[in-house]
Design a protein around this motif. Sequence first.
Motif, PDB file in Angstrom:
ATOM      1  N   LEU A   9      60.612 -48.600 -20.736  1.00 37.87           N
ATOM      2  CA  LEU A   9      60.892 -50.006 -20.456  1.00 37.87           C
ATOM      3  C   LEU A   9      60.901 -50.255 -18.946  1.00 37.87           C
ATOM      4  N   ILE A  10      61.413 -49.366 -18.170  1.00 40.39           N
ATOM      5  CA  ILE A  10      61.457 -49.510 -16.711  1.00 40.39           C
ATOM      6  C   ILE A  10      60.045 -49.571 -16.142  1.00 40.39           C
ATOM      7  N   GLU A  11      59.165 -48.718 -16.615  1.00 46.65           N
ATOM      8  CA  GLU A  11      57.786 -48.721 -16.127  1.00 46.65           C
ATOM      9  C   GLU A  11      57.095 -50.043 -16.442  1.00 46.65           C
ATOM     10  N   LEU A  12      57.316 -50.565 -17.637  1.00 40.25           N
ATOM     11  CA  LEU A  12      56.724 -51.856 -18.010  1.00 40.25           C
ATOM     12  C   LEU A  12      57.272 -52.988 -17.155  1.00 40.25           C
ATOM     13  N   LEU A  13      58.562 -52.978 -16.877  1.00 42.32           N
ATOM     14  CA  LEU A  13      59.158 -54.019 -16.040  1.00 42.32           C
ATOM     15  C   LEU A  13      58.612 -53.961 -14.615  1.00 42.32           C
ATOM     16  N   ILE A  14      58.414 -52.757 -14.090  1.00 44.87           N
ATOM     17  CA  ILE A  14      57.859 -52.631 -12.740  1.00 44.87           C
ATOM     18  C   ILE A  14      56.443 -53.207 -12.688  1.00 44.87           C
ATOM     19  N   VAL A  15      55.649 -52.937 -13.691  1.00 43.31           N
ATOM     20  CA  VAL A  15      54.291 -53.486 -13.743  1.00 43.31           C
ATOM     21  C   VAL A  15      54.337 -55.011 -13.810  1.00 43.31           C
ATOM     22  N   VAL A  17      56.657 -57.006 -12.646  1.00 41.64           N
ATOM     23  CA  VAL A  17      57.076 -57.514 -11.338  1.00 41.64           C
ATOM     24  C   VAL A  17      55.904 -57.492 -10.362  1.00 41.64           C
ATOM     25  N   ILE A  18      55.127 -56.433 -10.371  1.00 41.61           N
ATOM     26  CA  ILE A  18      53.964 -56.339  -9.483  1.00 41.61           C
ATOM     27  C   ILE A  18      52.941 -57.416  -9.818  1.00 41.61           C
ATOM     28  N   VAL A  19      52.669 -57.635 -11.088  1.00 39.41           N
ATOM     29  CA  VAL A  19      51.733 -58.684 -11.499  1.00 39.41           C
ATOM     30  C   VAL A  19      52.261 -60.050 -11.078  1.00 39.41           C
ATOM     31  N   GLY A  20      53.547 -60.284 -11.204  1.00 37.53           N
ATOM     32  CA  GLY A  20      54.145 -61.550 -10.785  1.00 37.53           C
ATOM     33  C   GLY A  20      53.997 -61.789  -9.293  1.00 37.53           C
ATOM     34  N   ILE A  21      54.200 -60.771  -8.497  1.00 37.45           N
ATOM     35  CA  ILE A  21      54.050 -60.901  -7.045  1.00 37.45           C
ATOM     36  C   ILE A  21      52.599 -61.199  -6.678  1.00 37.45           C
TER      37      ILE A  21
END
Length: 131
Positions: A9-15, A17-21
């Motif tokens: 879940l952490i890895e998916l959330l990081i991805v 966040v990066i896509v959002g930025i």
Amino acid sequence: MTTEKGFTLIELLIVLVIVGILSAIAIPQFSATRERAYFAAMKSDVRNLASQQELYYATNYEYTNSLADLGFVASEAVTVTTAASSSGWSATATHEALGPAEGCAMYYGTATAPTIGAATPEAEGQVVCTS
């Protein structure tokens, strides 16, 4: 023991966040590009109208207010208005996606220089846009 493969879940959330930025950076650039395209269409339409007016004048020795007489068709979503006399003409172009104070203007001959927003052509034959 079996090993399960997949993302945490952490890895998916990081991805996410990066896509959002990245999208926050790209969307304003896209809006600016679209606005430049609107102004390019208006400027092109005013220049095409100038050519059509001069062709009409060469044949009839006067300018016309009728875009139909000129055979002029504006670009999609662009509104061109013209005022003509026997010795000059002026035109303004606006785009429906922009405000009414945003657009391009041009004049030729003895016509009064049109004003669109805060922009007024300084010399005849010069296309001036608000942005």
